[in-house]
Scaffold this motif. Structure first.
Motif, PDB file in Angstrom:
ATOM      1  N   SER A  34      21.123  56.303  41.198  1.00 41.58           N
ATOM      2  CA  SER A  34      22.384  56.356  41.666  1.00 41.58           C
ATOM      3  C   SER A  34      23.398  57.038  40.791  1.00 41.58           C
ATOM      4  O   SER A  34      24.494  57.455  41.304  1.00 41.58           O
ATOM      5  CB  SER A  34      22.854  54.916  41.828  1.00 41.58           C
ATOM      6  N   LYS A  35      22.826  57.445  39.572  1.00 39.49           N
ATOM      7  CA  LYS A  35      23.565  57.962  38.541  1.00 39.49           C
ATOM      8  C   LYS A  35      22.687  58.633  37.562  1.00 39.49           C
ATOM      9  O   LYS A  35      21.702  58.154  37.223  1.00 39.49           O
ATOM     10  CB  LYS A  35      24.585  57.130  37.772  1.00 39.49           C
ATOM     11  N   VAL A  36      23.092  60.028  36.944  1.00 36.65           N
ATOM     12  CA  VAL A  36      22.242  60.491  36.185  1.00 36.65           C
ATOM     13  C   VAL A  36      23.162  61.176  34.939  1.00 36.65           C
ATOM     14  O   VAL A  36      24.282  61.605  35.451  1.00 36.65           O
ATOM     15  CB  VAL A  36      21.560  61.774  36.542  1.00 36.65           C
ATOM     16  N   GLN A  37      22.703  60.767  33.665  1.00 39.16           N
ATOM     17  CA  GLN A  37      23.337  61.344  32.521  1.00 39.16           C
ATOM     18  C   GLN A  37      22.529  61.951  31.778  1.00 39.16           C
ATOM     19  O   GLN A  37      21.441  62.106  31.461  1.00 39.16           O
ATOM     20  CB  GLN A  37      23.938  60.185  31.890  1.00 39.16           C
ATOM     21  N   LEU A  50      18.349  57.929  33.734  1.00 38.99           N
ATOM     22  CA  LEU A  50      18.345  57.643  34.954  1.00 38.99           C
ATOM     23  C   LEU A  50      18.816  56.306  35.386  1.00 38.99           C
ATOM     24  O   LEU A  50      18.052  55.454  34.901  1.00 38.99           O
ATOM     25  CB  LEU A  50      17.101  58.014  35.644  1.00 38.99           C
ATOM     26  N   HIS A  51      19.890  56.097  36.154  1.00 37.23           N
ATOM     27  CA  HIS A  51      20.183  54.764  36.528  1.00 37.23           C
ATOM     28  C   HIS A  51      19.607  54.372  37.865  1.00 37.23           C
ATOM     29  O   HIS A  51      20.039  55.015  38.872  1.00 37.23           O
ATOM     30  CB  HIS A  51      21.865  54.788  36.460  1.00 37.23           C
ATOM     31  N   SER A 104      17.976  48.488  34.262  1.00 38.25           N
ATOM     32  CA  SER A 104      17.854  49.443  35.674  1.00 38.25           C
ATOM     33  C   SER A 104      17.836  50.944  35.274  1.00 38.25           C
ATOM     34  O   SER A 104      18.422  51.844  35.873  1.00 38.25           O
ATOM     35  CB  SER A 104      18.913  49.058  36.726  1.00 38.25           C
ATOM     36  N   THR A 105      17.435  51.279  33.908  1.00 37.23           N
ATOM     37  CA  THR A 105      17.293  52.753  33.455  1.00 37.23           C
ATOM     38  C   THR A 105      15.987  53.122  32.885  1.00 37.23           C
ATOM     39  O   THR A 105      15.233  52.409  32.813  1.00 37.23           O
ATOM     40  CB  THR A 105      18.440  53.008  32.444  1.00 37.23           C
TER      41      THR A 105
END
Length: 625
Positions: free
Chosen positions: A132-135, A173-174, A72-73
């Protein structure tokens, strides 16, 4: 190292606002991230060019988008300039606009009306619309240690040691559950192709879940190549000087960009550096038929990044019928329409495009007149629409508008009239009548009469022509356009008809048709094969057509606007005054002549057609008795 902190913003509600209202189209997140990756590479290349950096990795510059549906990325990777801790603090941790409260109050109700990127520089944060989360996993060209920045869409972040061993940045990107549609490899590829097909850095799209090709059992030593190809064209044709482009290249670019395999008629290559930068190619497509009013597609780019289709604030409205690509780096990447409407700079761009199109058409007329005439039937809807919508364009192109005559020649209005049009300041111009044909088949009887008498008319068959001739009459008071069936007395008749004969025939037809208000005109036509015809008042017919256009109820034209013309030189008309023909037969002939005249002018109503066919049979029976 490990570090946590708070994002420098004024409201913890900023991320929900970003997710919901930052863009009207959520798929734009990929454009923003790839644009940032491209900028990072271009900055590093610039540093190398001026000797402040060296490409020690010795690899070609590229952007890679990897989609991993199982994890899911979506990861956007570049080998550009990278980020230091100080730069992360400056460009990531501090959301790049002032006054979050002002933003909230100004934009929270706008939703789809305004797109605010370009006002505040929030491109990176578009990632949170789908994540839901970004790195950010990054290594600066300066050689600092790699860094990994993480944020789950709240107001806190984490910063720790990253894993990159080569210069550049990965944005990971999650993808949130509600945005899983973007994890489809082909869907994501289509979105990237839409927004980034002309980006200056090669872009590769990788499916992390795709299994590598296996070697055939009997060819153990043979290598299997699975080399990806860039999804974009880094040097699109419009970025090249026109002198370096061939006709075939222009046609191929058209086919590929618009998936249209009909060759364009011609094109205009725009290449301007002052007072603003603008590059592009506008194509005049070939219409499939003369009544077609297509909607074209003009793609607007900013530094090779797609912005939108058909932005009428930048592109003159009438040119939206064309197809083309325009790239203007001086325009904000994404701004509200109200801003564009009120921006004087945008108006200058629009005026420049209009001028270049007019100049190209005039050049074709003067230097390649045969080609211009050949194209005319296809390009006339564009030009006429342009004259109706843009006064400057109309003034510039006025003398180069062509009209197709009954003998299939293309002439200007001055050539048709045999003299130049009078100056607009002339208070008492002598009026010129211009006869025209709106329906070649329906008005064939009138066309034949004109040809037999050595007279000329022009074809105006397009639905737009009704408005266009009104425009020409307003612009040139000396012109009066009249449909070919509106008035033939002056054009086709010679001398005065017999007054006694006219009174008798008028009375006969009024009684036979049961139409006491019918207008009858007996004419001395230069023709002995047409017994009767209908003429229609130009003013009355135009009024009725205008009422129809605006959805107003209209019955058939009133009797006062129609005239039954009888040709006293035809044997049938002469015989109607013969006392040896019985009254019943005369009655049938009068009705039949009236319907024949109507058929040559318009479509008969069903009940009228039924009566006409029944009468045909009766007349044939009378002949066989």
């Amino acid at each position: 190292m490990s570090k946590t902190g708070n994002l420098s913003i004024h409201s913890e509600n900023i991320f929900p606002i970003i997710k919901k209202w930052l863009y009207s189209d959520h798929d734009i997140f990929i454009r923003e991230l790839i644009s940032n990756a491209s900028d990072a590479i271009l900055k590093f290349k610039k540093l190398c060019d001026i000797g402040e950096a060296t490409n020690t990795d010795d690899e070609s510059f590229k952007i890679t988008v990897t989609v991993d549906k199982e994890a899911s990325t979506i990861t956007v990777s570049d080998n550009g300039i990278g980020l230091t801790e100080e730069e992360i603090e400056k460009y990531i941790n501090q959301i790049a606009f002032s006054g979050a409260e002002d933003f909230l109050s100004k934009y929270k109700d706008k939703m789809d009306d305004d797109q605010i990127i370009g006002h505040f520089g929030l491109g990176f944060y578009s990632a949170f619309m789908v994540s839901s989360k970004v790195q950010i996993n990054t290594l600066s060209y300066k050689g600092d240690e790699p860094l990994l920045w993480s944020c789950d869409g709240g107001t806190t972040f984490e910063l720790e040691k990253g894993t990159r061993t080569k210069r550049g940045t990965d944005v990971i990107l999650h993808i949130s559950e509600e945005s899983r549609e973007f994890l489809g490899f082909y869907k994501l590829s289509q979105i990237i192709e839409k927004y980034c097909s002309f980006m200056p850095i090669p872009i590769y799209v990788i499916d992390a879940n795709k299994k590598p090709a296996e070697k055939p059992e009997d060819k153990e030593n043979e290598e299997i190549e699975d080399v990806p190809t860039p999804i974009n064209e880094t040097t699109p044709l419009y970025t090249l000087p026109p002198s370096e482009c061939t006709d075939e290249q222009y046609k191929e670019f058209y086919r590929k960009t618009f998936s249209d395999y009909n060759e364009p008629l011609f094109w205009i290559h725009l290449n301007m550096d002052y007072p603003f930068k603008l590059k592009g190619i506008l194509y005049f497509p070939k219409l499939q038929n003369q009544f077609e009013m297509i909607e074209g597609k003009i793609k607007l780019y900013n530094n090779q990044v797609f912005v939108a289709d058909n932005i009428k604030e930048v592109i003159p409205e009438f040119l939206l019928l064309l197809k083309g690509v325009l790239d203007c780096p001086d325009l904000p990447l994404n701004v509200s329409r109200s801003f564009l409407q009120n921006d004087g700079f945008v108006k200058k761009i629009s005026d420049y495009i209009t001028k270049k199109v007019a100049d190209k058409l005039i050049s074709l007329y003067k230097k390649e007149n045969d080609k211009y005439k050949k194209f005319w039937d296809d390009i006339s809807p564009f030009i006429k629409y342009g004259c109706l919508r843009d006064q400057k364009f109309s003034d510039k192109i006025n003398n180069y508008i062509l009209f197709k005559t009954l003998d299939d020649n293309h002439v200007t209005m001055a050539e048709y009239l045999g003299h130049e049009l009078p100056d607009e300041k002339d208070q008492n111009p002598e009026q010129d009548k211009i006869f025209y044909v709106s329906d070649k088949e329906q008005q064939s009887q009138y066309i034949n009469l004109f040809k037999e008498n050595g007279l000329n008319a022009i074809y105006l068959p397009h639905p737009m022509d009704a408005s266009f001739i009104s425009h020409l009459e307003a612009k040139n008071p000396s012109l009066k356009f009249m449909r070919i069936d509106s008035d033939i007395s002056g054009a086709l008749a010679e001398g005065q008809a017999d007054k006694t004969n006219e009174d008798a025939l008028t009375s006969l037809f009024k009684v036979a048709l049961g139409k006491d208000d019918i207008k009858v005109s007996v004419e001395n036509l230069n023709n002995d094969t047409t017994p009767s015809m209908i003429t229609v008042s130009e003013e009355g017919r135009r009024m009725q057509e205008m009422m129809k256009m605006y959805g107003m109820p209209t019955d058939n034209l009133p009797a006062s606007d129609m005239t039954l013309v009888l040709n006293q030189n035809h044997e049938l008309i002469k015989n109607l005054t013969d006392d040896n023909i019985d009254a019943t037969t005369k009655d049938l002939i009068c009705k039949h002549l009236y319907d024949l005249a109507l058929i040559a002018n318009q479509t008969l109503a069903p009940e009228v057609m039924k009566e006409f066919l029944t009468r045909n049979c009766q007349l044939l029976l009378n002949l066989t008795k």
